[in-house]
Design an enzyme around this catalytic site. Structure first.
Site, PDB file in Angstrom:
ATOM      1  N   LYS A   1      28.490  46.796  30.676  1.00 47.56           N
ATOM      2  CA  LYS A   1      29.523  47.755  30.131  1.00 47.56           C
ATOM      3  C   LYS A   1      28.655  49.182  29.513  1.00 47.56           C
ATOM      4  O   LYS A   1      27.551  49.094  29.133  1.00 47.56           O
ATOM      5  CB  LYS A   1      30.086  47.161  28.919  1.00 47.56           C
TER       6      LYS A   1
ATOM      7  N   ARG B   1      38.517  35.694  33.446  1.00 43.07           N
ATOM      8  CA  ARG B   1      39.010  34.773  34.635  1.00 43.07           C
ATOM      9  C   ARG B   1      38.079  33.470  35.002  1.00 43.07           C
ATOM     10  O   ARG B   1      38.835  32.582  35.227  1.00 43.07           O
ATOM     11  CB  ARG B   1      39.602  35.732  35.502  1.00 43.07           C
TER      12      ARG B   1
END
Length: 502
Positions: free
Chosen positions: A282, A356
């Site tokens: 990130k 996920r």
């Protein structure tokens, strides 16, 4: 602080502070008018001088009004009477709480719970007032030094009473208060876990916190460690943890107070205690906020705290997949292929789409172990939901219309709202992989619909269940503070589910 519900006249309250409302354009609420009448127009005189005009959230404390027994009368601005709604009600109670903290009041009685709201009763008024005030009084100081803690401002308030107009309103108000305090305690658990930094709130810390709550409040907790996860075939979940020295944990909570053999409601939470993105790292700016990536898991734990407090006669299981997503030589690489517990192979094209990857195995575990009546997962899954919906509602995806309606109704009821998003089969085409069963991000269709793609991925592992996914990336924290959402939504849903069984 202790809370009570009573019914009495405002001018006869022998307390440190009585709280009443004033509408915009200097219109008194009924309780304020009563005090004005016994005090020879003292409130009207203050308003004529311009010290209080009823603007929303304004407050003014008056001392030793004639004809009253209270040391103080607090006037709180309600805004325009014709536009006074649920949101304004919460704002005025928050304003009253903030103003109370600035006084030396030991006890107080609030008549804001008398205020009429379309479609609401005194159960709702008391419940919302209590939750709002508890939120206003919450503070996170766990990480401050002892000297700094000593210098923190303190308040003297020990007792707060919510008044209702008639004795016949007391049962509804008292029930609302009990529910509100349970919800508020659950929110506080979720907030504190969310606010703790990643070096303290690790997967192990999260697991220990759940075990301690279970021991204290009477629900069962078991922790599945890495060898057990490997034996179960949770290759997707385990792949996310490979880049961290912190071992992953699958936290399993069981609250089985309903009829024996009745299928449980399942709550599943993403517990990424820190998410650096892995190899797909990130940006550095605001990466500190990735300590909040476990807020889905924190909400499940907080909901169980509330559930146990309320002793609801239902069966509920909670599963939190806890891990870190960091990067080292063992971490997932873009292009890696892993095998999930369901046997579905996944091409990892972006290691930052890791939520996920851990949730899919948690969903399979819940399905195979508990065969739940419904399954609700929650996760700070995508920044795309923030773009789609902004800061206020949680994104809701579901394969069952009835579950969508129930969650939407619960959110409107408690003020923790959701907004339904599409979950159409067309989106499945975008998850096709060249070398595996599915990819973990869209491989076609451009960059749009990221939140839908994330939900579509999870749905691959939940098609045999009545299932809903809550994307809480926009609502789990604001600024640098955890909100405790969606604990209110979950608990209200469970309250409603229990009420349907009676």
């Amino acid at each position: 602080m202790e809370y009570f519900v009573k019914s009495g006249n405002p001018e006869k309250q022998r307390v440190s502070c009585v709280i009443v409302g004033i509408y915009d354009r200097r219109t008194m609420s009924e309780s304020a008018a009563v005090i004005d009448g016994v005090s020879d127009g003292a409130i009207a005189a203050v308003m004529r001088r311009g010290d209080m005009d009823g603007k929303l959230g304004q407050s003014l404390v008056l001392h030793n009004l004639p004809g009253t027994f209270a040391d103080r009368v607090m006037l709180v601005g309600l805004g325009r009477e014709r536009s006074f709604d649920d949101n304004a009600f919460r704002k005025v109670n928050a304003a009253a709480a903030r103003a109370l903290r600035q006084t030396g009041s030991i006890d107080a009685v609030s008549y804001l719970t008398h205020l009429p709201l379309k479609g609401r009763d005194f159960h709702w008024n008391v419940s919302q007032a209590a939750i709002t005030i508890e939120e206003a009084f919450y503070s996170f100081d766990d990480c401050r030094g002892e000297k700094a803690k000593e210098e923190l401002p303190s308040y003297k308030l020990e007792r707060l009473t919510f008044d209702v107009p008639r004795r016949s309103d007391l049962p509804a108000g008292e029930r609302g208060l009990v529910e509100a305090l349970a919800i508020a305690k659950g929110m506080n658990v979720a907030k504190t876990l969310g606010n703790l930094p990643g070096n303290i709130c690790t997967p192990t810390y999260l697991a220990t916190s759940a075990e301690q709550l279970g021991a204290a409040h009477g629900f069962k907790v078991k922790i599945l460690e890495e060898p057990e996860l490997r034996k179960l075939g949770m290759g997707s979940f385990l792949s996310v943890a490979r880049g961290s020295v912190q071992p992953p944990k699958l936290i399993v909570m069981e609250y089985l107070k309903g009829p024996k053999g009745e299928k449980p409601i399942a709550l599943v939470g993403k517990g990424l205690t820190f998410d650096a993105g892995g190899i797909s790292i990130k940006p550095a700016a605001n990466m500190d906020e990735m300590k909040f990536d476990m807020c889905g898991g924190a909400a499940v734990i907080g909901a169980f705290r509330a559930l146990a407090e309320l002793a609801l006669p239902i069966n509920v299981v909670g599963v939190v997949a806890a891990s870190e997503n960091l990067l080292d030589g063992a971490a997932n690489k873009p292009g890696d292929v892993v095998t999930s517990m369901a046997g579905i192979t996944i091409e990892i094209l972006n290691t930052d789409a890791e939520g996920r990857l851990i949730l899919c195995d948690a969903l399979t575990y819940v399905e195979q172990t508990y065969d739940p009546s419904v399954c609700i997962d929650m996760a700070t899954l995508t920044g795309a939901i923030v773009v789609a919906l902004g800061a206020y509602p949680t994104g809701l995806f579901s394969n069952t219309a009835g579950l969508t309606r129930s969650l939407t109704a619960a959110g409107e009821q408690i003020g923790d709202r959701v907004w339904e998003m599409p979950l159409w089969p067309e989106y499945e085409e975008h998850l096709k992989s060249e070398c595996a069963d599915i990819a973990n991000i869209a491989t076609s269709g451009g960059n749009g619909g990221g939140a839908i793609i994330g939900a579509t991925f999870l749905h691959k592992f939940a098609k045999k269940m009545k299932w809903a996914h809550l994307d809480i990336a926009a609502t789990a924290w604001k600024g640098k503070r955890s909100t405790g959402r969606p604990v209110p939504l979950l608990v209200q849903y469970l309250l409603n589910a229990a009420a349907k069984r009676d």
